[in-house]
Structures are given as structure tokens and as C-alpha cells.
Design an enzyme around this catalytic site. Structure first.
Site, PDB file in Angstrom:
ATOM      1  N   SER A 164       0.859  -1.191   0.000  1.00 34.55           N
ATOM      2  CA  SER A 164       0.000   0.000   0.000  1.00 34.55           C
ATOM      3  C   SER A 164       0.888   1.232   0.000  1.00 34.55           C
ATOM      4  O   SER A 164       1.722   1.405   0.889  1.00 34.55           O
ATOM      5  CB  SER A 164      -0.878   0.008   1.252  1.00 34.55           C
ATOM      6  OG  SER A 164      -1.303   1.340   1.511  1.00 34.55           O
ATOM      7  N   HIS A 222      -1.542  -1.902  -3.968  1.00 34.00           N
ATOM      8  CA  HIS A 222      -2.759  -1.543  -3.219  1.00 34.00           C
ATOM      9  C   HIS A 222      -2.911  -0.030  -3.151  1.00 34.00           C
ATOM     10  O   HIS A 222      -2.035   0.684  -2.664  1.00 34.00           O
ATOM     11  CB  HIS A 222      -2.639  -2.127  -1.812  1.00 34.00           C
ATOM     12  CG  HIS A 222      -3.867  -1.990  -0.963  1.00 34.00           C
ATOM     13  ND1 HIS A 222      -4.920  -2.875  -1.006  1.00 34.00           N
ATOM     14  CD2 HIS A 222      -4.199  -1.069  -0.029  1.00 34.00           C
ATOM     15  CE1 HIS A 222      -5.837  -2.520  -0.132  1.00 34.00           C
ATOM     16  NE2 HIS A 222      -5.441  -1.405   0.481  1.00 34.00           N
ATOM     17  N   ASP A 230      -5.287   3.021  -1.667  1.00 30.08           N
ATOM     18  CA  ASP A 230      -6.305   3.355  -0.674  1.00 30.08           C
ATOM     19  C   ASP A 230      -7.028   4.632  -1.077  1.00 30.08           C
ATOM     20  O   ASP A 230      -6.434   5.710  -1.094  1.00 30.08           O
ATOM     21  CB  ASP A 230      -5.643   3.538   0.698  1.00 30.08           C
ATOM     22  CG  ASP A 230      -5.199   2.215   1.272  1.00 30.08           C
ATOM     23  OD1 ASP A 230      -6.060   1.332   1.414  1.00 30.08           O
ATOM     24  OD2 ASP A 230      -3.991   2.053   1.548  1.00 30.08           O
ATOM     25  N   MET A 277      -9.805   7.264  -0.142  1.00 30.70           N
ATOM     26  CA  MET A 277     -10.564   7.744   1.022  1.00 30.70           C
ATOM     27  C   MET A 277     -11.271   9.052   0.668  1.00 30.70           C
ATOM     28  O   MET A 277     -10.714   9.891  -0.032  1.00 30.70           O
ATOM     29  CB  MET A 277      -9.611   7.998   2.186  1.00 30.70           C
ATOM     30  CG  MET A 277      -8.748   6.784   2.532  1.00 30.70           C
ATOM     31  SD  MET A 277      -7.793   7.065   4.005  1.00 30.70           S
ATOM     32  CE  MET A 277      -6.819   5.557   4.049  1.00 30.70           C
ATOM     33  N   HIS A 316      -8.788  -0.195  -3.089  1.00 34.66           N
ATOM     34  CA  HIS A 316      -9.580  -0.338  -1.855  1.00 34.66           C
ATOM     35  C   HIS A 316     -10.366   0.952  -1.638  1.00 34.66           C
ATOM     36  O   HIS A 316      -9.800   1.967  -1.246  1.00 34.66           O
ATOM     37  CB  HIS A 316      -8.594  -0.609  -0.699  1.00 34.66           C
ATOM     38  CG  HIS A 316      -9.228  -0.692   0.653  1.00 34.66           C
ATOM     39  ND1 HIS A 316      -8.472  -0.665   1.810  1.00 34.66           N
ATOM     40  CD2 HIS A 316     -10.516  -0.807   1.043  1.00 34.66           C
ATOM     41  CE1 HIS A 316      -9.282  -0.758   2.853  1.00 34.66           C
ATOM     42  NE2 HIS A 316     -10.518  -0.834   2.430  1.00 34.66           N
ATOM     43  N   MET A 347     -12.630   3.326   0.253  1.00 32.31           N
ATOM     44  CA  MET A 347     -13.178   3.696   1.559  1.00 32.31           C
ATOM     45  C   MET A 347     -13.988   4.968   1.340  1.00 32.31           C
ATOM     46  O   MET A 347     -13.630   6.059   1.784  1.00 32.31           O
ATOM     47  CB  MET A 347     -12.042   3.895   2.572  1.00 32.31           C
ATOM     48  CG  MET A 347     -11.413   2.580   3.012  1.00 32.31           C
ATOM     49  SD  MET A 347      -9.775   2.782   3.722  1.00 32.31           S
ATOM     50  CE  MET A 347      -8.802   2.765   2.208  1.00 32.31           C
ATOM     51  N   MET A 375     -10.527  -5.935   7.588  1.00 29.58           N
ATOM     52  CA  MET A 375      -9.735  -4.810   8.115  1.00 29.58           C
ATOM     53  C   MET A 375      -9.195  -5.202   9.486  1.00 29.58           C
ATOM     54  O   MET A 375      -9.962  -5.548  10.384  1.00 29.58           O
ATOM     55  CB  MET A 375     -10.597  -3.546   8.253  1.00 29.58           C
ATOM     56  CG  MET A 375     -10.928  -2.851   6.943  1.00 29.58           C
ATOM     57  SD  MET A 375      -9.521  -2.473   5.874  1.00 29.58           S
ATOM     58  CE  MET A 375      -8.501  -1.434   6.922  1.00 29.58           C
ATOM     59  N   GLY A 377      -8.413   4.219   7.561  1.00 29.82           N
ATOM     60  CA  GLY A 377      -8.195   5.665   7.538  1.00 29.82           C
ATOM     61  C   GLY A 377      -6.730   6.064   7.554  1.00 29.82           C
ATOM     62  O   GLY A 377      -6.357   7.073   6.965  1.00 29.82           O
ATOM     63  N   PHE A 378      -5.902   5.262   8.224  1.00 27.04           N
ATOM     64  CA  PHE A 378      -4.503   5.662   8.391  1.00 27.04           C
ATOM     65  C   PHE A 378      -3.566   4.459   8.330  1.00 27.04           C
ATOM     66  O   PHE A 378      -3.940   3.358   8.730  1.00 27.04           O
ATOM     67  CB  PHE A 378      -4.311   6.370   9.743  1.00 27.04           C
ATOM     68  CG  PHE A 378      -5.232   7.544   9.911  1.00 27.04           C
ATOM     69  CD1 PHE A 378      -4.907   8.782   9.357  1.00 27.04           C
ATOM     70  CD2 PHE A 378      -6.448   7.401  10.555  1.00 27.04           C
ATOM     71  CE1 PHE A 378      -5.783   9.855   9.466  1.00 27.04           C
ATOM     72  CE2 PHE A 378      -7.330   8.471  10.677  1.00 27.04           C
ATOM     73  CZ  PHE A 378      -6.995   9.707  10.135  1.00 27.04           C
ATOM     74  N   GLY A 379      -2.358   4.717   7.859  1.00 19.90           N
ATOM     75  CA  GLY A 379      -1.322   3.699   7.883  1.00 19.90           C
ATOM     76  C   GLY A 379      -0.647   3.682   9.249  1.00 19.90           C
ATOM     77  O   GLY A 379      -0.853   4.581  10.074  1.00 19.90           O
ATOM     78  N   GLY A 380       0.142   2.649   9.479  1.00 19.57           N
ATOM     79  CA  GLY A 380       0.976   2.606  10.679  1.00 19.57           C
ATOM     80  C   GLY A 380       0.251   2.365  11.992  1.00 19.57           C
ATOM     81  O   GLY A 380       0.787   2.667  13.062  1.00 19.57           O
ATOM     82  N   ASP A 439      -5.664  -6.180   5.988  1.00 17.84           N
ATOM     83  CA  ASP A 439      -5.147  -4.833   5.728  1.00 17.84           C
ATOM     84  C   ASP A 439      -5.007  -4.088   7.057  1.00 17.84           C
ATOM     85  O   ASP A 439      -6.001  -3.833   7.734  1.00 17.84           O
ATOM     86  CB  ASP A 439      -6.134  -4.105   4.801  1.00 17.84           C
ATOM     87  CG  ASP A 439      -5.624  -2.753   4.329  1.00 17.84           C
ATOM     88  OD1 ASP A 439      -4.526  -2.348   4.726  1.00 17.84           O
ATOM     89  OD2 ASP A 439      -6.364  -2.107   3.552  1.00 17.84           O
ATOM     90  N   GLY A 440      -3.753  -3.759   7.396  1.00 17.81           N
ATOM     91  CA  GLY A 440      -3.501  -2.942   8.574  1.00 17.81           C
ATOM     92  C   GLY A 440      -2.675  -3.639   9.635  1.00 17.81           C
ATOM     93  O   GLY A 440      -3.017  -4.721  10.104  1.00 17.81           O
ATOM     94  N   GLY A 441      -1.549  -3.019   9.971  1.00 19.63           N
ATOM     95  CA  GLY A 441      -0.749  -3.497  11.096  1.00 19.63           C
ATOM     96  C   GLY A 441       0.049  -4.760  10.834  1.00 19.63           C
ATOM     97  O   GLY A 441       0.473  -5.437  11.768  1.00 19.63           O
ATOM     98  N   GLY A 476       1.758  -1.611   4.322  1.00 16.38           N
ATOM     99  CA  GLY A 476       2.139  -0.222   4.117  1.00 16.38           C
ATOM    100  C   GLY A 476       3.419   0.128   4.843  1.00 16.38           C
ATOM    101  O   GLY A 476       4.529   0.049   4.301  1.00 16.38           O
TER     102      GLY A 476
END
Ligand code: DX5
Ligand code: ZN
Length: 217
Positions: A9, A34, A36, A38, A67, A69, A138, A143-146, A176-178, A198
Site C-alpha cells: 500500500s 494496493h 487506498d 478515502m 480499496h 473507503m 480490516m 483511515g490511516f497507515g501505521g 489490511d492494517g498493522g 504499508g
């Protein structure tokens, strides 16, 4: 054995040198790219629109895994296809007539996927599971990376895996995420097929090596 896919991402990539970042991904072992999208309404953040996707498409050698959102994605399905989306994910929480939306994405020639937020039960997808190329769970609030991986996701992934096996479907499981080098092994074990990554890639000193390591787990 089926090998898992890596979908970097670019949310936290260096946008001042985006072409360089995209060429890094082109030359890497990544399987997808990927993006994102938004809208500042469904999620508390904004990213980029069609002209940027078109330009990314002109450089990218990996299929675009887009993706969405955004609220009411039905308004823009064709526009995302025309901008270059190959795989298109909509959120369960944004679609009133989800079955129709999935049919439309398929008719437009894209691979359809549905994403569920951390609070949404995967059993809601049972009636349409056979129509989907992929389900995106999810593993952070979008909404946010990291952000930090939500541990309760493991039970959702196991439950989804059982639903897919029971139905005899080919549907892929994406998270997706973390995602980190520390938690990927456990997630492969519970049946994840596609990893969105990401921060673990773009905050690394050597992103290409990190992609290679993630791919070869
Ligand atoms: C979050 C996005 C993700 C994000 C993942 O809303 O959907 O794709 O870029 O980033 P990391 O891997 O940093 O959690
Ligand atoms: Zn995403």
C-alpha cells in the site's frame, strides 16, 4: 501449496518521489499494488482521485488492487475501472445493495471484493461469498497507515476460512492494517492469502528486501 500474495500500500510512500516508489514495487516480488481511496466521509482522511490513479496505472506493472473507503461507491465503479483498477474492493458498510454492486464490478471486468470493518461480522457475507474473488478483513480501523494490528481479527479470519471451506469456494482472504515481519507467519497459518502492507515496507531502510522477506515466509 498455494503461496500468499503481497500487495504493498503506497499510503505512506514518498509522494514527492512516487515514480521511484512505483519502480521499486515493479522490480520487487510484490504481486499487486494496493491503492487506498478515502473520501473524508466514510473515513476521517482523504487520499487521491482519478487523475492520480491513471498516472499510477501508466507506470505500474502489477495489477491495481483498489480499496474504496468511500460512501456510495456505486456512483464511481466504471470510473475506477476506466482509471485502471483490476481488483476492486468496496466496504460492506457502504453498500445498500451489495449483491448488485458485486455483479456490476464483475460485469465491468474487475475482480470483486468486499471489506469488513473491525466491528462487522464476517457471517454477513455468507450469502454472497461465492460471488467474490476476495474478502478483505480490516485488521485496523480504516483511515490511516501505521496503526496497531487488532488481535480479535484472528477469530474473524478463522471463521471466514471455515465459511469458504464449507462452501467449497475459491474466495481469497486479504488482511489490511498493522502487518509486520513478526505477525505474518501466524496469519499465514490461519489462512490469509493476500497481505496489504504499508508502513512495514515504506518505513524500512530497504523496502525491496522487506517485500522479498514477506513473500518468502
Ligand atoms: C488503512 C489502509 C491500509 C494502510 C495499511 O485504512 O486501508 O491499506 O495503508 O497500512 P499499514 O500496513 O501501515 O497498517
Ligand atoms: Zn487498504
Amino acid at each position: 501449496m498455494k503461496r500468499h500474495l503481497i500487495s504493498p500500500s503506497i499510503l505512506t510512500a514518498d509522494f514527492l518521489h512516487l515514480e521511484r516508489e512505483l519502480e521499486m514495487i515493479n522490480a520487487s516480488e510484490a504481486d499487486l499494488l494496493h491503492l487506498d481511496i478515502m473520501d473524508g466521509v466514510f473515513v476521517p482522511n482523504l487520499t487521491f482521485g482519478f487523475p492520480v490513479i491513471r498516472q499510477i496505472k501508466s507506470v505500474a506493472k502489477k495489477p491495481l488492487d483498489v480499496h474504496l473507503m468511500i460512501v456510495d461507491p456505486d456512483r464511481y465503479l466504471k470510473a475506477y475501472r476506466d482509471a485502471g483498477a483490476d481488483w476492486l474492493t468496496v466496504h460492506y458498510e457502504t453498500c445498500t445493495h451489495l449483491h448488485r454492486t458485486i455483479q456490476k464490478i464483475t460485469e465491468l471486468g474487475m475482480k470483486p471484493a468486499v471489506s469488513v470493518n473491525p466491528h462487522t461480522d464476517v457471517s454477513l457475507l455468507e450469502p454472497i461469498l461465492g460471488d467474490l474473488n476476495m474478502v478483505l478483513i480490516m485488521t485496523v480501523n480504516p483511515g490511516f497507515g501505521g496503526q496497531k494490528f487488532i488481535q480479535a481479527s484472528y477469530d474473524k479470519i478463522r471463521k471466514l476460512k471455515q465459511m469458504i471451506t464449507k462452501g467449497g469456494y475459491e474466495t481469497l482472504i486479504q488482511i489490511d492494517g498493522g502487518l509486520t515481519l513478526e505477525n505474518i507467519d501466524g496469519l499465514i497459518d490461519v489462512g490469509v492469502d493476500v497481505f496489504v502492507v504499508g508502513n512495514t515496507i515504506f518505513a524500512a531502510e530497504n523496502p525491496t528486501e522487506v517485500i522479498q522477506e514477506l513473500k518468502n515466509r
